[in-house]
Enzyme design. Structure first.
Site, PDB file in Angstrom:
ATOM      1  N   ASP A 241       0.853  -1.185   0.000  1.00  0.00           N
ATOM      2  CA  ASP A 241       0.000   0.000   0.000  1.00  0.00           C
ATOM      3  C   ASP A 241       0.898   1.247   0.000  1.00  0.00           C
ATOM      4  OD1 ASP A 241      -3.136   0.545   0.477  1.00  0.00           O
ATOM      5  OD2 ASP A 241      -2.017   2.050   1.583  1.00  0.00           O
ATOM      6  N   TYR A 390      -3.587  11.009   1.102  1.00  0.00           N
ATOM      7  CA  TYR A 390      -4.028  10.816  -0.277  1.00  0.00           C
ATOM      8  C   TYR A 390      -3.998  12.142  -1.035  1.00  0.00           C
ATOM      9  CZ  TYR A 390      -5.508   6.019   0.578  1.00  0.00           C
ATOM     10  OH  TYR A 390      -5.514   4.680   0.854  1.00  0.00           O
ATOM     11  N   HIS A 447      -4.682  -7.924   0.228  1.00  0.00           N
ATOM     12  CA  HIS A 447      -3.994  -6.645   0.392  1.00  0.00           C
ATOM     13  C   HIS A 447      -3.250  -6.515   1.715  1.00  0.00           C
ATOM     14  CE1 HIS A 447      -3.331  -2.456  -0.698  1.00  0.00           C
ATOM     15  NE2 HIS A 447      -3.776  -2.067   0.484  1.00  0.00           N
TER      16      HIS A 447
END
Length: 471
Positions: A241, A390, A447
């Site tokens: 990630d 982000y 993930h």
């Protein structure tokens, strides 16, 4: 000869439309080959990116900074727990659509079960003791208190101890690695790891940046400083990630210090090679460096890599544009926060979990572990600052950044888990990662492999490090 025969048979077995498509691709490949080679040669000249400098603390930068590393202990109080329970008790639930599973997000029926467990059974004080099982520390870097855990092998003996930093992503935390830590710090035929696991600034117990612009490059620089402050001149890195981007940036900044880079998530580079392989790959995979497993995981490409990502990336657009708006509500409601975070641990473990009323959450995780991760966000009030990461990274075109235009030349290992959000074939990864010494198709996992499949990830990381040590 066998490949030529296979090529001939495959080509003449296609219909006229696909035959023309392949011929057109071949012509385009020949025309673009020289340009592509020139571009790659130009790009390969840049082997590092500037480390730079920054200041993310409140107010003006002081003349000097305290570099002390001091112990830290996770704590709680009855008041903190009472506040949590009062907020949970005031939750206003709403009904889900019938037979919707997790297709609309976190299912209300199962959410009530999770909340009931959280309110009546979950023991936060006990979990705080679990968190404190490993030694925690903090140190001030670029104006921020940076939190990390530092775990050494119990029995060194004559084994070779390799320094390793592991970096989490969103919506995870340092706690993701608690199951894999015992596997990495034990002796593996004379090799073990001394593991450093930091919290990204703005996540958990690391202070949130007070200034705009804190992206993966800034985090990479801070973590390089941390490893230097701990006395490590060379070390290994592992990430998924956001952790995969941060550790990649660290390798780009200081390849002389990074002995090896191991990733469980790798994004492909846009470009002619990728486009060509998307068109030819389903029919003649060996021509573009695909294996049968690559084809199985990638295609049909639009369905698996475009449509699925459109369905699953709404959160990304919110957090990359107006993270504070959504974050205000999550920071005020523990149940809202839990639903928002835990839905990702459902879908990102396996897309089929969207069809289940319970989201398949307890197939891979315990509620104690899941809620402990939520509590790290809740008690630190860090959901908004974690979401801002982000915006700081995606607020402008990421392909224009210097790290996107610079290759990675340190020895690299890739663990490709089958339920990762997007599959990256080795041939695509090699566009950026120029020294791949290990690429493994993992048999299962998604993930969050350090949590889902700690033994598989540990085994792959160990074999990768042993390969690098033999180079």
């Amino acid at each position: 000869m066998q490949r030529l025969q296979l090529l001939k048979e495959t080509f003449f077995g296609l219909d006229a439309v696909h035959q023309r498509l392949l011929v057109g691709c071949a012509v385009a490949a020949a025309a673009a080959g020289g340009i592509l080679t020139y571009a790659v040669q130009r790009r390969s000249k840049a082997r590092t990116i500037p480390v730079g400098e920054g200041w993310w603390g409140a107010g003006e930068k002081p003349p000097s900074e305290d570099e002390t590393i001091y112990p830290f202990t996770v704590q709680t109080s009855d008041k903190e727990i009472e506040d949590l329970h009062e907020r949970i008790d005031r939750t206003r639930f709403s009904d889900s659509v019938e037979d919707s599973g997790f297709q609309y997000g976190f299912n209300s029926t199962y959410l009530k079960k999770v909340v009931s467990y959280w309110r009546n059974t979950f023991d936060w004080k006990k979990q705080v003791a679990v968190l404190n099982k490993y030694p925690h520390f903090k140190t001030k870097i670029e104006g921020l208190d940076v939190h990390f855990i530092h775990v050494r092998p119990q029995h060194r003996g004559d084994q070779r101890v390799l320094p390793l930093m592991m970096v989490h992503g969103w919506p995870g935390s340092f706690y993701e690695f608690y199951k894999i830590l015992p596997l990495l710090t034990q002796n593996h035929d004379g090799v073990s790891f001394e593991v450093v696991i930091p919290s990204i600034p703005g996540y958990g117990f690391s202070e949130a940046p007070h200034k705009k612009g804190f992206n993966s490059l800034a985090a990479a620089r801070i973590f390089l400083t941390l490893m230097e402050r701990l006395g490590f001149s060379q070390f290994y890195l592992q990430g998924g990630d956001w952790g995969s981007l941060i550790t990649t940036n660290m390798a780009q900044m200081r390849p002389d210090r990074v002995k090896g880079l191991h990733l469980n998530m790798c994004m492909s580079t846009r470009g002619f090679k990728v486009l060509l392989s998307m068109m030819i790959g389903p029919y003649l995979p060996f021509l573009v460096g695909f294996s049968r497993e690559d084809v199985r995981r990638l295609f049909p490409f639009f369905e698996k890599n475009v449509w699925e990502m459109l369905k699953e990336s709404g959160y990304l657009h919110i957090q990359a544009t107006k993270p504070d708006t959504a974050g205000r509500g999550l920071n005020d409601s523990p149940v809202g926060l839990a639903a928002y975070i835990l839905e990702k641990f459902s879908t990102w473990t396996h897309m089929r979990n969207r069809d289940l009323e319970d989201g398949g959450l307890e197939r891979k995780f315990s509620l104690d572990d899941l809620l402990t991760n939520v509590m790290i966000y809740w008690t630190t009030g860090s959901i908004i600052s974690s979401m801002r990461f982000y915006k700081e990274n995606l607020g402008s075109n990421p392909n224009d950044r210097i790290d996107a235009r610079t290759g990675i030349f340190v020895p690299t290992g890739l663990a490709a888990f089958p339920q990762e959000l997007m599959h990256c074939p080795r041939s695509w990864a090699q566009i950026r990662y120029r020294n791949i010494v290990s690429y493994t198709f993992m048999p299962q996992g998604g993930h969050f492999p350090a949590w889902e499949e700690p033994r598989l990830l540990a085994t792959d990381l160990i074999q990768f490090a042993k390969k690098v040590e033999e180079l």
